[in-house]
Write a protein that holds these residues in place. Structure first.
Motif, short mmCIF file in Angstrom:
data_model
loop_
_atom_site.label_atom_id
_atom_site.label_comp_id
_atom_site.label_asym_id
_atom_site.label_seq_id
_atom_site.Cartn_x
_atom_site.Cartn_y
_atom_site.Cartn_z
N VAL A 6 0.84 -1.20 0.00
CA VAL A 6 0.00 0.00 0.00
C VAL A 6 0.88 1.25 0.00
O VAL A 6 0.62 2.20 -0.76
CB VAL A 6 -0.97 -0.01 1.20
CG1 VAL A 6 -1.68 1.33 1.35
CG2 VAL A 6 -1.99 -1.14 1.05
N GLU A 7 1.92 1.25 0.81
CA GLU A 7 2.83 2.40 0.85
C GLU A 7 3.46 2.64 -0.52
O GLU A 7 3.56 3.78 -0.97
CB GLU A 7 3.93 2.15 1.89
CG GLU A 7 4.88 3.31 2.06
CD GLU A 7 5.92 3.03 3.13
OE1 GLU A 7 7.11 3.25 2.86
OE2 GLU A 7 5.53 2.60 4.23
N SER A 8 3.84 1.58 -1.20
CA SER A 8 4.42 1.72 -2.53
C SER A 8 3.42 2.35 -3.50
O SER A 8 3.79 3.21 -4.31
CB SER A 8 4.86 0.34 -3.04
OG SER A 8 5.32 0.42 -4.37
N ALA A 9 2.17 1.93 -3.43
CA ALA A 9 1.15 2.50 -4.30
C ALA A 9 0.98 4.00 -4.03
O ALA A 9 0.84 4.79 -4.97
CB ALA A 9 -0.19 1.77 -4.11
N PHE A 10 1.01 4.39 -2.76
CA PHE A 10 0.90 5.82 -2.44
C PHE A 10 2.13 6.59 -2.92
O PHE A 10 2.01 7.73 -3.38
CB PHE A 10 0.69 6.02 -0.94
CG PHE A 10 -0.75 5.94 -0.53
CD1 PHE A 10 -1.61 7.01 -0.72
CD2 PHE A 10 -1.26 4.78 0.04
CE1 PHE A 10 -2.94 6.94 -0.35
CE2 PHE A 10 -2.59 4.68 0.41
CZ PHE A 10 -3.44 5.77 0.21
N GLN A 11 3.30 6.00 -2.84
CA GLN A 11 4.52 6.67 -3.27
C GLN A 11 4.56 6.86 -4.79
O GLN A 11 5.01 7.89 -5.27
CB GLN A 11 5.76 5.91 -2.80
CG GLN A 11 6.00 6.03 -1.32
CD GLN A 11 7.20 5.20 -0.86
OE1 GLN A 11 7.75 4.39 -1.59
NE2 GLN A 11 7.59 5.40 0.39
N THR A 12 4.11 5.84 -5.52
CA THR A 12 4.18 5.90 -6.98
C THR A 12 2.93 6.47 -7.63
O THR A 12 2.96 6.87 -8.78
CB THR A 12 4.43 4.50 -7.57
OG1 THR A 12 3.32 3.66 -7.26
CG2 THR A 12 5.73 3.90 -7.03
N GLY A 13 1.82 6.45 -6.87
CA GLY A 13 0.55 6.90 -7.44
C GLY A 13 -0.08 5.85 -8.34
O GLY A 13 -1.01 6.15 -9.08
N CYS A 14 0.43 4.62 -8.27
CA CYS A 14 -0.06 3.56 -9.13
C CYS A 14 -0.10 2.24 -8.37
O CYS A 14 0.84 1.91 -7.64
CB CYS A 14 0.85 3.43 -10.35
SG CYS A 14 0.34 2.13 -11.48
N LEU A 15 -1.17 1.49 -8.54
CA LEU A 15 -1.28 0.15 -7.98
C LEU A 15 -1.07 -0.82 -9.14
O LEU A 15 -1.91 -0.95 -10.02
CB LEU A 15 -2.66 -0.06 -7.35
CG LEU A 15 -2.94 -1.45 -6.78
CD1 LEU A 15 -1.94 -1.79 -5.66
CD2 LEU A 15 -4.36 -1.55 -6.27
N SER A 16 0.10 -1.47 -9.15
CA SER A 16 0.43 -2.36 -10.25
C SER A 16 -0.42 -3.63 -10.20
O SER A 16 -0.96 -4.00 -9.16
CB SER A 16 1.92 -2.74 -10.21
OG SER A 16 2.18 -3.60 -9.10
N VAL A 17 -0.50 -4.29 -11.33
CA VAL A 17 -1.22 -5.56 -11.42
C VAL A 17 -0.58 -6.55 -10.46
O VAL A 17 -1.28 -7.29 -9.76
CB VAL A 17 -1.20 -6.09 -12.87
CG1 VAL A 17 -1.76 -7.50 -12.94
CG2 VAL A 17 -1.96 -5.16 -13.79
N GLU A 18 0.74 -6.56 -10.41
CA GLU A 18 1.45 -7.49 -9.54
C GLU A 18 1.14 -7.23 -8.06
O GLU A 18 0.87 -8.15 -7.30
CB GLU A 18 2.96 -7.40 -9.78
CG GLU A 18 3.40 -7.86 -11.14
CD GLU A 18 3.27 -6.79 -12.22
OE1 GLU A 18 2.93 -5.61 -11.90
OE2 GLU A 18 3.48 -7.11 -13.40
#
Length: 71
Positions: A6-18
């Motif tokens: 979740v933190e990664s999605a917030f940092q990148t602004g994208c929720l990857s398929v993986e």
């Protein structure tokens, strides 16, 4: 692991398929803490608000524990 994804999605602004797939797998094993569900709720709200974009096609839905919410 959930909070890291979740933190990664917030940092990148994208929720990857993986990442979305990993979230689904972890949730399916029911190996999560209440804090993880709070992180998922924040992610869900951010996706709905357009703050985070999903790579997965929009017709795919992700179900969460106890029918909490879905993308």
């Amino acid at each position: 692991m959930i909070r890291t994804l979740v933190e990664s999605a917030f940092q990148t602004g994208c929720l990857s398929v993986e990442s979305e797939g990993l979230l689904h797998q972890v949730l399916a094993t029911k190996c999560y803490q209440p804090e993880d569900l709070a992180a998922i709720a924040a992610l869900y709200d951010a996706v709905r608000a357009g703050q985070i974009k999903r790579e997965a096609p929009t017709e795919l839905r992700m179900e969460f524990p106890l029918g909490y919410k879905s993308f």
